[in-house]
Design a protein around this motif. Sequence first.
Motif, mmCIF file in Angstrom:
data_model
loop_
_atom_site.group_PDB
_atom_site.id
_atom_site.type_symbol
_atom_site.label_atom_id
_atom_site.label_comp_id
_atom_site.label_asym_id
_atom_site.label_seq_id
_atom_site.Cartn_x
_atom_site.Cartn_y
_atom_site.Cartn_z
ATOM 1 N N VAL A 1 0.792 -0.979 0.086
ATOM 2 C CA VAL A 1 -0.043 0.044 0.094
ATOM 3 C C VAL A 1 0.957 1.219 0.031
ATOM 4 O O VAL A 1 2.117 1.284 0.237
ATOM 5 N N ARG A 2 0.193 2.542 -0.350
ATOM 6 C CA ARG A 2 0.927 3.540 -0.419
ATOM 7 C C ARG A 2 1.035 4.143 0.966
ATOM 8 O O ARG A 2 -0.073 4.457 1.512
ATOM 9 N N PRO A 3 2.211 4.285 1.461
ATOM 10 C CA PRO A 3 2.285 4.976 2.762
ATOM 11 C C PRO A 3 2.038 6.422 2.730
ATOM 12 O O PRO A 3 2.177 7.120 1.744
ATOM 13 N N ILE A 4 1.481 6.972 3.860
ATOM 14 C CA ILE A 4 1.234 8.537 4.049
ATOM 15 C C ILE A 4 2.332 9.018 4.746
ATOM 16 O O ILE A 4 2.849 8.668 5.844
ATOM 17 N N LEU A 5 3.322 9.729 4.075
ATOM 18 C CA LEU A 5 4.366 10.265 4.554
ATOM 19 C C LEU A 5 4.179 11.649 5.309
ATOM 20 O O LEU A 5 3.250 12.542 4.747
ATOM 21 N N THR A 6 4.705 12.017 6.396
ATOM 22 C CA THR A 6 4.509 13.375 7.061
ATOM 23 C C THR A 6 5.621 13.724 7.952
ATOM 24 O O THR A 6 6.669 13.098 8.123
ATOM 25 N N ALA A 7 5.658 15.037 8.158
ATOM 26 C CA ALA A 7 6.898 15.681 8.868
ATOM 27 C C ALA A 7 6.744 15.578 10.369
ATOM 28 O O ALA A 7 7.579 15.727 10.962
ATOM 29 N N GLU A 8 5.291 15.035 10.762
ATOM 30 C CA GLU A 8 5.338 14.694 12.419
ATOM 31 C C GLU A 8 6.221 13.368 12.547
ATOM 32 O O GLU A 8 6.482 12.612 11.854
ATOM 33 N N ALA A 9 6.674 13.434 13.920
ATOM 34 C CA ALA A 9 7.435 12.447 14.421
ATOM 35 C C ALA A 9 6.456 11.176 14.967
ATOM 36 O O ALA A 9 6.355 11.051 16.145
ATOM 37 N N VAL A 10 5.941 10.520 13.871
ATOM 38 C CA VAL A 10 4.905 9.660 14.137
ATOM 39 C C VAL A 10 5.020 8.392 13.438
ATOM 40 O O VAL A 10 5.788 8.510 12.339
ATOM 41 N N LEU A 11 4.786 7.141 13.794
ATOM 42 C CA LEU A 11 4.810 5.973 13.068
ATOM 43 C C LEU A 11 3.569 5.246 13.505
ATOM 44 O O LEU A 11 3.521 4.745 14.702
ATOM 45 N N ASP A 12 2.526 4.921 12.556
ATOM 46 C CA ASP A 12 1.456 3.979 12.682
ATOM 47 C C ASP A 12 1.147 2.974 11.515
ATOM 48 O O ASP A 12 1.000 3.727 10.363
ATOM 49 N N ILE A 13 1.627 1.926 11.752
ATOM 50 C CA ILE A 13 1.284 0.921 10.721
ATOM 51 C C ILE A 13 0.329 -0.177 10.997
ATOM 52 O O ILE A 13 0.316 -0.523 12.291
ATOM 53 N N ARG A 14 -0.599 -0.127 10.164
ATOM 54 C CA ARG A 14 -1.551 -1.374 10.386
ATOM 55 C C ARG A 14 -1.464 -2.770 9.985
ATOM 56 O O ARG A 14 -1.283 -2.526 8.481
ATOM 57 N N ASN A 15 -1.204 -3.751 10.675
ATOM 58 C CA ASN A 15 -0.961 -5.028 9.845
ATOM 59 C C ASN A 15 0.230 -5.071 9.149
ATOM 60 O O ASN A 15 0.269 -5.345 7.729
ATOM 61 N N GLY A 16 1.259 -4.638 9.371
ATOM 62 C CA GLY A 16 2.589 -4.340 8.854
ATOM 63 C C GLY A 16 3.044 -5.890 8.701
ATOM 64 O O GLY A 16 3.104 -6.824 9.511
ATOM 65 N N ARG A 17 3.808 -6.283 7.537
ATOM 66 C CA ARG A 17 4.584 -7.355 7.252
ATOM 67 C C ARG A 17 5.918 -7.130 6.942
ATOM 68 O O ARG A 17 6.450 -6.247 6.535
ATOM 69 N N HIS A 18 6.718 -8.414 6.834
ATOM 70 C CA HIS A 18 8.105 -8.368 6.873
ATOM 71 C C HIS A 18 8.371 -8.725 5.070
ATOM 72 O O HIS A 18 7.664 -9.671 4.656
ATOM 73 N N VAL A 19 9.104 -7.738 4.558
ATOM 74 C CA VAL A 19 8.859 -7.836 3.155
ATOM 75 C C VAL A 19 9.646 -9.307 2.618
ATOM 76 O O VAL A 19 8.813 -9.885 1.469
ATOM 77 N N LEU A 20 10.505 -9.795 3.203
ATOM 78 C CA LEU A 20 11.093 -11.000 2.698
ATOM 79 C C LEU A 20 10.376 -12.346 3.518
ATOM 80 O O LEU A 20 10.163 -13.541 3.141
ATOM 81 N N GLN A 21 10.074 -12.341 4.794
ATOM 82 C CA GLN A 21 9.730 -13.273 5.648
ATOM 83 C C GLN A 21 8.199 -13.755 4.951
ATOM 84 O O GLN A 21 7.955 -14.970 4.777
ATOM 85 N N GLU A 22 7.648 -12.775 4.600
ATOM 86 C CA GLU A 22 6.361 -13.526 4.193
ATOM 87 C C GLU A 22 6.253 -14.129 3.075
ATOM 88 O O GLU A 22 5.197 -14.808 2.657
ATOM 89 N N MET A 23 7.462 -14.095 2.183
ATOM 90 C CA MET A 23 7.609 -15.062 0.955
ATOM 91 C C MET A 23 8.224 -16.294 1.322
ATOM 92 O O MET A 23 8.234 -17.127 0.572
ATOM 93 N N THR A 24 8.546 -16.693 2.734
ATOM 94 C CA THR A 24 9.045 -17.969 2.940
ATOM 95 C C THR A 24 8.156 -18.667 3.712
ATOM 96 O O THR A 24 8.230 -19.835 4.030
ATOM 97 N N VAL A 25 6.984 -18.262 4.103
ATOM 98 C CA VAL A 25 5.975 -19.171 5.049
ATOM 99 C C VAL A 25 4.764 -19.075 4.260
ATOM 100 O O VAL A 25 4.276 -18.177 3.612
ATOM 101 N N ASP A 26 4.147 -20.219 4.627
ATOM 102 C CA ASP A 26 2.518 -20.038 4.079
ATOM 103 C C ASP A 26 1.536 -19.028 4.764
ATOM 104 O O ASP A 26 0.837 -18.520 3.827
#
Length: 591
Positions: free
Chosen positions: A306-331
């Motif tokens: 998905v497209r991330p929303i970039l902001t100048a605020e010091a925040v980090l809000d991720i919903r249902n984040g996944r690992h780029v490589l790990q998700e390719m190695t497991v069912d």
Amino acid sequence: MMNKCVTPMGKRLLRTWFLRPILDLDNLNSRLNVISFFVSSEELLTSLRDTLKSVKDVPHILKKFNSPSSVCTCGDWTAFLKSLSALLHINKIFELGISENLQEQANYFSVNIVEKAASCISMDLAYVYELVIGVVDVNRSKDKGYETTVKDGFCDELDELRQIYEELPEFLEEVSSLELARLPYMSRDKLLPQVIYINQIGYLMCIFEEKLDERILEELQDYEFAFSDEDGDVKRFYYRNAKTRELDSLLGDIYHKILDMERAITRDLVSHILKFSMHLLKGINFAAELDCFLSLALVARQNNYVRPILTAEAVLDIRNGRHVLQEMTVDTFIPNDTKIIDHGNVHIITGPNYSGKSIYIKQVALIVFLAHIGSFVPADAAKVGLTDRIFCAMGSKLMTAEQSTFMIDLHQVGMMLRHATSRSLCLLDEFGKGTLTEDGIGLLGGTIDHFISMYAPPKVLICTHLTQIFVDSHLSQSDKVKYYTMSVLRPDNSNEALEEIVFLYRLVPGHTLLSYGLHCALLAGVPQEVIKRAAFILDATTKGIHIDRACDEKITAQDQQYKNAVEKMVAFDAINGDLSLFFQDMCAGQP
């Protein structure tokens, strides 16, 4: 995995993007807009990628053109023409292949890719293409069997020389038949002598099998031996005579005359091409950038980024984040949320080994990193504040490193503590485990207190098994700290039935004091007897019970033998006893 570029320039440029993430919000959003446009138009994406496959390494070809010592081959001209044709076709795709719907999407995303294509791929490239095909015939070399690139009809003198060269074998065959009349009778079993042409050497009479003897040479006074060679079982002896000298004078080294003339023509062509090098590089740079956008768009489509929303605020809000490589190695990959907004910048994560703690903090870092190259990210939604640095103390060590893993961790944490700002992301994985437990607890607790004491701390993710910092109140109380653990499904609290433990890989609030190391050992295939002994020692240590020495029948028998030997030694009278009988008794029963 991320680099699906189809051109050499695109691959190099995307690698540069990965090596140099940026903090320019406008530039990042511009990249994301272009990727969003291509993600929404699969047909256009596929068409452009198929066309880009024909774009070769034009900067390298131009460098070769510009080098006085380089010779342009048919392969170079073919690659150059294909690249120009592909660039012009890309421009046509943007001119004619953009539907009204796509144009509306381009306007919605504020994408000026069509206008940029028109400005970068100018008609000067079409002029260069016409200029080249007016001089170069890339198929001529294949058709004629020798290195030649200039088109027929471009230069009359060159055409005349090439005609002579191409008819030379038949002409030399006629000359050979005339020269044979001067030679004595040759056996039909042998190869007949013939006049041949060798590049840079000239025309020679070739005699096969054996050298002319002195008697024949006295009759043929114009024959002069040049050299000989051998190809397998065939021996050749080369001579110069009056006819070959006449051919040298009349025709000369005709092949190199052709090459010199063609090179002069192509050098003149190259000098004209290089006048347009800026236009060519502008078009190629556009193609490289387009290739990068298409690559990132393709990865986003294939992996549901998905497209991330970039902001100048010091925040980090991720919903249902996944690992780029790990998700390719497991069912099935279990996604997790991350929320660092306003307070609670320091997240301390506990949980069993093998439960996904390290994967979680790495996936957060990768999502932040990808957002800063202008890429879509593996999550359902992500709001990422601009991050100036990502610090890692992950316990990794290069094979060539001269320091211990713990010392490397200390250096990394030291740099983190000195340079981290409120816009930084800090990852600590099992910091403090490489030394005594007490020292590790102190170092970890001091590091966390340092972050807590900062007015505007960075975003910090800490994975640890040093749970004593919770029990003994080593940490200062602060609303800047939040505690999380990786959830585990376990039917009861007993130390038995390790097989019934299930890791859920889900991050939940709270903390745990258990590591479930025995269960991890079971999953790793450690022998059952080792796990049983470990469980016994763990239980005894927890309850403060004395731990008896591990033994089996073999060890017990050996201990009894040693005990008997010691008793006999103590009972032996060293002054009056018979040493011979003593040793016989001691060694009785020994093999």
